[in-house]
Write an enzyme that holds these catalytic residues in place. Structure first.
Site, mmCIF file in Angstrom:
data_model
loop_
_atom_site.group_PDB
_atom_site.id
_atom_site.type_symbol
_atom_site.label_atom_id
_atom_site.label_comp_id
_atom_site.label_asym_id
_atom_site.label_seq_id
_atom_site.Cartn_x
_atom_site.Cartn_y
_atom_site.Cartn_z
ATOM 1 N N HIS A 285 -54.128 26.845 -43.424
ATOM 2 C CA HIS A 285 -53.833 26.370 -44.757
ATOM 3 C C HIS A 285 -54.777 25.585 -45.455
ATOM 4 O O HIS A 285 -55.751 24.986 -44.993
ATOM 5 C CB HIS A 285 -52.559 25.574 -44.998
ATOM 6 C CG HIS A 285 -52.772 24.317 -44.125
ATOM 7 N ND1 HIS A 285 -52.525 24.176 -42.521
ATOM 8 C CD2 HIS A 285 -52.910 23.088 -44.440
ATOM 9 C CE1 HIS A 285 -52.848 22.799 -42.113
ATOM 10 N NE2 HIS A 285 -53.031 22.262 -43.283
ATOM 11 N N HIS B 128 -60.452 23.184 -48.598
ATOM 12 C CA HIS B 128 -61.024 23.704 -47.263
ATOM 13 C C HIS B 128 -59.697 24.003 -46.350
ATOM 14 O O HIS B 128 -58.681 23.815 -46.521
ATOM 15 C CB HIS B 128 -61.810 22.491 -46.562
ATOM 16 C CG HIS B 128 -60.774 21.387 -46.150
ATOM 17 N ND1 HIS B 128 -60.439 20.498 -47.045
ATOM 18 C CD2 HIS B 128 -60.031 21.266 -44.916
ATOM 19 C CE1 HIS B 128 -59.677 19.704 -46.494
ATOM 20 N NE2 HIS B 128 -59.417 20.097 -45.095
#
Lengths: 170, 170
Positions: free
Chosen positions: A34, A115
């Protein structure tokens, strides 16, 4: 209850991230790969309904957008986290800001680095080993993000999705 | 891609289910505790958007409803699955039917037994041991269900949520 807000990238990108997470990320079994928009925050059962409604409104102000993943990077020396770097284009930065404006707790001290974590809680030696090989790999991946999710944490540390918000601006 | 449709019960019920799943369910790390409305089906990326839209329409025809969990039960002799039994009240049975009407694959040969799996892939001896102790436990739990989720499966067997559908009938 503890909540968090994330983007799940495409299955292809999740599968790629998991091929590393399996070995290098102790959170591998707790949550799918995620992009965190808002890390863990505590809210009661009543307020979360209001927050969910506000997040729906937020999602309506955003159109689906492209993300680009270009390489692996690391948060060292802050911590031994290795991640897939997402270019901080205005769209994802704005969405991050809008989502964080909804949750009225203390703002983060860190600037937003979009990220996907692929390794964490690594020893210094492990981190050096893994990162020295990954940093040489080029990634050239682009995809569309059209939704994000509100999750809550169970007692065992794993996360369940509470609600999905589709980016609906046309 | 492989999809499935489930209800995640409350955190309290998920935590309770996980206390057993941790020991008795090899799927423990792949998906949070859930009530399956439609088990794995295969759909391409285009058709799933249409299916999601139809599921939104389905959700609008249903009001939030109560479920009652009363005891542990087992699918033996069909298989060694131990589960928390949910009373098959008309609301959940109707929702199951409506959701299955959206997915145009072959209908299930089994009648719908709403449940939360807490143990599976057990040997006959394990099953007897675990079930003989659990069947004596009374559960007396009631809660409101106000949403369900469409999930897809990653290559590692774990499930990611694609979309949430809130039951919106007033």
């Amino acid at each position: 209850m503890k909540y968090g807000i994330v983007i799940f990238p495409s299955k292809a990108l999740q599968d790629k991230a998991n091929s590393f997470r399996k070995r290098y990320d102790p959170h591998y079994a707790l949550i799918p790969p995620h992009i965190t928009l808002k890390s863990t925050f505590e809210v009661n059962d009543v307020d979360i309904k209001d927050i969910a409604d506000q997040l729906h409104q937020t999602a309506q102000r955003f159109a689906p957008f492209q993300i680009k993943v270009t390489k692996f990077s690391s948060f060292q020396p802050v911590n031994n986290v290795i991640y897939m770097k997402i270019i901080p284009e205005p769209e994802i930065v704005d969405l991050h800001e809008a989502v964080n404006a909804v949750i009225a707790d203390s703002p983060s001290e860190y600037s937003f680095v979009p990220h996907i974590t692929v390794g964490q809680d690594l020893s210094n030696d492990e981190h050096s080993d893994v990162y020295s090989s990954l940093r040489l790999q080029e990634i050239n991946h682009e995809e569309t993000i059209d939704r994000f999710h509100l999750l809550y944490q169970l007692d065992n540390g794993s996360w369940t999705v509470y609600e999905t918000f589709r980016l609906r601006k046309e």
